[in-house]
Design a protein around this motif. Sequence first.
Motif, PDB file in Angstrom:
ATOM      1  N   PHE A  25      59.232   9.404 -23.084  1.00  0.00           N
ATOM      2  CA  PHE A  25      59.523  10.351 -21.905  1.00  0.00           C
ATOM      3  C   PHE A  25      59.875   9.554 -20.401  1.00  0.00           C
ATOM      4  O   PHE A  25      59.904  10.202 -19.621  1.00  0.00           O
ATOM      5  CB  PHE A  25      57.990  10.645 -21.462  1.00  0.00           C
ATOM      6  CG  PHE A  25      57.525  11.691 -22.752  1.00  0.00           C
ATOM      7  CD1 PHE A  25      57.961  12.974 -22.929  1.00  0.00           C
ATOM      8  CD2 PHE A  25      56.362  11.233 -23.650  1.00  0.00           C
ATOM      9  CE1 PHE A  25      57.494  13.489 -23.869  1.00  0.00           C
ATOM     10  CE2 PHE A  25      56.145  11.873 -24.781  1.00  0.00           C
ATOM     11  CZ  PHE A  25      56.419  13.067 -24.925  1.00  0.00           C
ATOM     12  N   ASP A  26      60.556   8.243 -20.795  1.00  0.00           N
ATOM     13  CA  ASP A  26      61.006   7.587 -19.602  1.00  0.00           C
ATOM     14  C   ASP A  26      60.187   7.337 -18.701  1.00  0.00           C
ATOM     15  O   ASP A  26      60.699   8.041 -17.220  1.00  0.00           O
ATOM     16  CB  ASP A  26      62.347   8.181 -19.193  1.00  0.00           C
ATOM     17  CG  ASP A  26      63.574   7.964 -20.281  1.00  0.00           C
ATOM     18  OD1 ASP A  26      63.395   6.983 -21.142  1.00  0.00           O
ATOM     19  OD2 ASP A  26      64.504   8.774 -20.550  1.00  0.00           O
ATOM     20  N   VAL A  27      59.071   7.523 -18.371  1.00  0.00           N
ATOM     21  CA  VAL A  27      58.177   7.088 -17.272  1.00  0.00           C
ATOM     22  C   VAL A  27      57.383   5.768 -17.057  1.00  0.00           C
ATOM     23  O   VAL A  27      57.522   5.052 -18.291  1.00  0.00           O
ATOM     24  CB  VAL A  27      56.800   8.184 -17.552  1.00  0.00           C
ATOM     25  CG1 VAL A  27      56.936   9.643 -17.606  1.00  0.00           C
ATOM     26  CG2 VAL A  27      55.945   7.823 -18.669  1.00  0.00           C
ATOM     27  N   THR A  28      56.940   5.420 -16.135  1.00  0.00           N
ATOM     28  CA  THR A  28      56.665   4.188 -15.717  1.00  0.00           C
ATOM     29  C   THR A  28      55.023   4.260 -15.072  1.00  0.00           C
ATOM     30  O   THR A  28      54.946   5.180 -14.461  1.00  0.00           O
ATOM     31  CB  THR A  28      57.257   3.449 -14.443  1.00  0.00           C
ATOM     32  OG1 THR A  28      58.732   3.451 -14.807  1.00  0.00           O
ATOM     33  CG2 THR A  28      56.781   2.263 -14.210  1.00  0.00           C
ATOM     34  N   ILE A  78      64.901  18.265 -24.418  1.00  0.00           N
ATOM     35  CA  ILE A  78      63.915  18.507 -25.730  1.00  0.00           C
ATOM     36  C   ILE A  78      64.739  17.608 -26.835  1.00  0.00           C
ATOM     37  O   ILE A  78      64.025  16.742 -27.463  1.00  0.00           O
ATOM     38  CB  ILE A  78      63.400  19.792 -25.958  1.00  0.00           C
ATOM     39  CG1 ILE A  78      62.015  19.625 -26.915  1.00  0.00           C
ATOM     40  CG2 ILE A  78      64.588  20.400 -26.554  1.00  0.00           C
ATOM     41  CD1 ILE A  78      61.279  20.925 -26.957  1.00  0.00           C
ATOM     42  N   ASP A  79      65.921  17.787 -26.980  1.00  0.00           N
ATOM     43  CA  ASP A  79      66.512  16.928 -28.030  1.00  0.00           C
ATOM     44  C   ASP A  79      66.469  15.307 -28.072  1.00  0.00           C
ATOM     45  O   ASP A  79      66.041  14.855 -28.806  1.00  0.00           O
ATOM     46  CB  ASP A  79      67.917  17.612 -28.342  1.00  0.00           C
ATOM     47  CG  ASP A  79      68.094  18.923 -28.761  1.00  0.00           C
ATOM     48  OD1 ASP A  79      67.275  19.331 -29.855  1.00  0.00           O
ATOM     49  OD2 ASP A  79      68.841  19.753 -28.211  1.00  0.00           O
ATOM     50  N   TYR A  80      66.766  15.116 -26.831  1.00  0.00           N
ATOM     51  CA  TYR A  80      66.700  13.653 -26.352  1.00  0.00           C
ATOM     52  C   TYR A  80      65.284  13.093 -26.730  1.00  0.00           C
ATOM     53  O   TYR A  80      65.130  12.322 -27.173  1.00  0.00           O
ATOM     54  CB  TYR A  80      66.980  13.385 -24.998  1.00  0.00           C
ATOM     55  CG  TYR A  80      66.828  12.295 -24.397  1.00  0.00           C
ATOM     56  CD1 TYR A  80      67.791  11.126 -24.695  1.00  0.00           C
ATOM     57  CD2 TYR A  80      65.781  11.747 -23.368  1.00  0.00           C
ATOM     58  CE1 TYR A  80      67.659   9.716 -24.202  1.00  0.00           C
ATOM     59  CE2 TYR A  80      65.688  10.562 -23.102  1.00  0.00           C
ATOM     60  CZ  TYR A  80      66.424   9.613 -23.510  1.00  0.00           C
ATOM     61  OH  TYR A  80      66.421   8.383 -22.771  1.00  0.00           O
ATOM     62  N   VAL A  81      64.238  13.951 -26.080  1.00  0.00           N
ATOM     63  CA  VAL A  81      62.857  13.379 -26.373  1.00  0.00           C
ATOM     64  C   VAL A  81      62.489  13.382 -27.779  1.00  0.00           C
ATOM     65  O   VAL A  81      61.797  12.401 -28.209  1.00  0.00           O
ATOM     66  CB  VAL A  81      62.034  14.275 -25.562  1.00  0.00           C
ATOM     67  CG1 VAL A  81      60.260  13.978 -25.954  1.00  0.00           C
ATOM     68  CG2 VAL A  81      62.175  13.829 -23.871  1.00  0.00           C
ATOM     69  N   LEU A  82      62.838  14.332 -28.783  1.00  0.00           N
ATOM     70  CA  LEU A  82      62.518  14.519 -30.083  1.00  0.00           C
ATOM     71  C   LEU A  82      63.265  13.232 -30.814  1.00  0.00           C
ATOM     72  O   LEU A  82      62.604  12.574 -31.446  1.00  0.00           O
ATOM     73  CB  LEU A  82      62.838  15.831 -30.542  1.00  0.00           C
ATOM     74  CG  LEU A  82      61.983  16.986 -30.209  1.00  0.00           C
ATOM     75  CD1 LEU A  82      62.730  18.115 -30.812  1.00  0.00           C
ATOM     76  CD2 LEU A  82      60.630  16.781 -30.627  1.00  0.00           C
ATOM     77  N   ALA A  83      64.484  13.113 -30.488  1.00  0.00           N
ATOM     78  CA  ALA A  83      65.014  11.701 -31.201  1.00  0.00           C
ATOM     79  C   ALA A  83      64.435  10.507 -30.541  1.00  0.00           C
ATOM     80  O   ALA A  83      64.128   9.632 -31.609  1.00  0.00           O
ATOM     81  CB  ALA A  83      66.569  11.882 -30.648  1.00  0.00           C
ATOM     82  N   LYS A  96      61.678  22.210 -33.077  1.00  0.00           N
ATOM     83  CA  LYS A  96      62.068  22.824 -31.826  1.00  0.00           C
ATOM     84  C   LYS A  96      62.158  24.219 -32.095  1.00  0.00           C
ATOM     85  O   LYS A  96      62.890  24.569 -33.019  1.00  0.00           O
ATOM     86  CB  LYS A  96      63.471  21.891 -31.477  1.00  0.00           C
ATOM     87  CG  LYS A  96      64.064  22.909 -30.107  1.00  0.00           C
ATOM     88  CD  LYS A  96      65.287  22.157 -29.891  1.00  0.00           C
ATOM     89  CE  LYS A  96      66.287  22.953 -28.964  1.00  0.00           C
ATOM     90  NZ  LYS A  96      67.547  22.365 -28.862  1.00  0.00           N
ATOM     91  N   THR A  97      61.605  25.133 -31.297  1.00  0.00           N
ATOM     92  CA  THR A  97      61.401  26.528 -31.669  1.00  0.00           C
ATOM     93  C   THR A  97      61.709  27.122 -30.160  1.00  0.00           C
ATOM     94  O   THR A  97      61.012  26.805 -29.295  1.00  0.00           O
ATOM     95  CB  THR A  97      60.138  26.985 -32.063  1.00  0.00           C
ATOM     96  OG1 THR A  97      59.830  26.405 -33.431  1.00  0.00           O
ATOM     97  CG2 THR A  97      60.130  28.446 -32.214  1.00  0.00           C
ATOM     98  N   GLN A 119      57.911  20.750 -23.979  1.00  0.00           N
ATOM     99  CA  GLN A 119      58.706  22.007 -23.557  1.00  0.00           C
ATOM    100  C   GLN A 119      59.764  21.694 -22.755  1.00  0.00           C
ATOM    101  O   GLN A 119      59.550  21.172 -21.816  1.00  0.00           O
ATOM    102  CB  GLN A 119      57.673  22.754 -22.868  1.00  0.00           C
ATOM    103  CG  GLN A 119      57.991  24.135 -22.324  1.00  0.00           C
ATOM    104  CD  GLN A 119      56.914  24.946 -21.877  1.00  0.00           C
ATOM    105  OE1 GLN A 119      55.809  25.096 -22.544  1.00  0.00           O
ATOM    106  NE2 GLN A 119      57.260  25.439 -20.741  1.00  0.00           N
ATOM    107  N   SER A 120      60.767  22.356 -22.840  1.00  0.00           N
ATOM    108  CA  SER A 120      61.901  22.310 -21.847  1.00  0.00           C
ATOM    109  C   SER A 120      62.520  23.653 -21.490  1.00  0.00           C
ATOM    110  O   SER A 120      62.387  24.617 -22.293  1.00  0.00           O
ATOM    111  CB  SER A 120      63.138  21.547 -22.494  1.00  0.00           C
ATOM    112  OG  SER A 120      63.740  22.294 -23.736  1.00  0.00           O
TER     113      SER A 120
END
Length: 121
Positions: A25-28, A78-83, A96-97, A119-120
């Motif tokens: 999730f690119d969080v710190t 969402i595609d980036y996060v799922l990958a 993804k739906t 969710q995006s």
Amino acid sequence: MNLIAHVEIPVIDLERAILFYSAVFDVTFGEIVTIHDNRMAYFPFEEGKDGASGALAQGETYVPTQDGAIIYLSVRDIDYVLAKALAHGSALLFPKTPVNENIFVAEISDSEGNRIAVQSA
């Protein structure tokens, strides 16, 4: 007032969970704190913005599960996060739906075995 004020995601290994959530999730996370004999790592949070505060929580009463409440994390792509999640050992639990023409959801397992929704819009 928003009803949901704070969410804690149960973890077995706090350091492993921090690595997973940071990578996917690119969080710190800030420093780990101990509250009532439980170790916590807080997600970034800004007062006055939409959303509840949250933390990864390790302690006797925190048991990861794929049953029960599902936490939805808001993401831009969402595609980036799922990958990223799949690359870090996650399982895709719900593909993804579309919810409508602008919002998509999916569910993954995290490093601790929790069911987490993304969710995006």
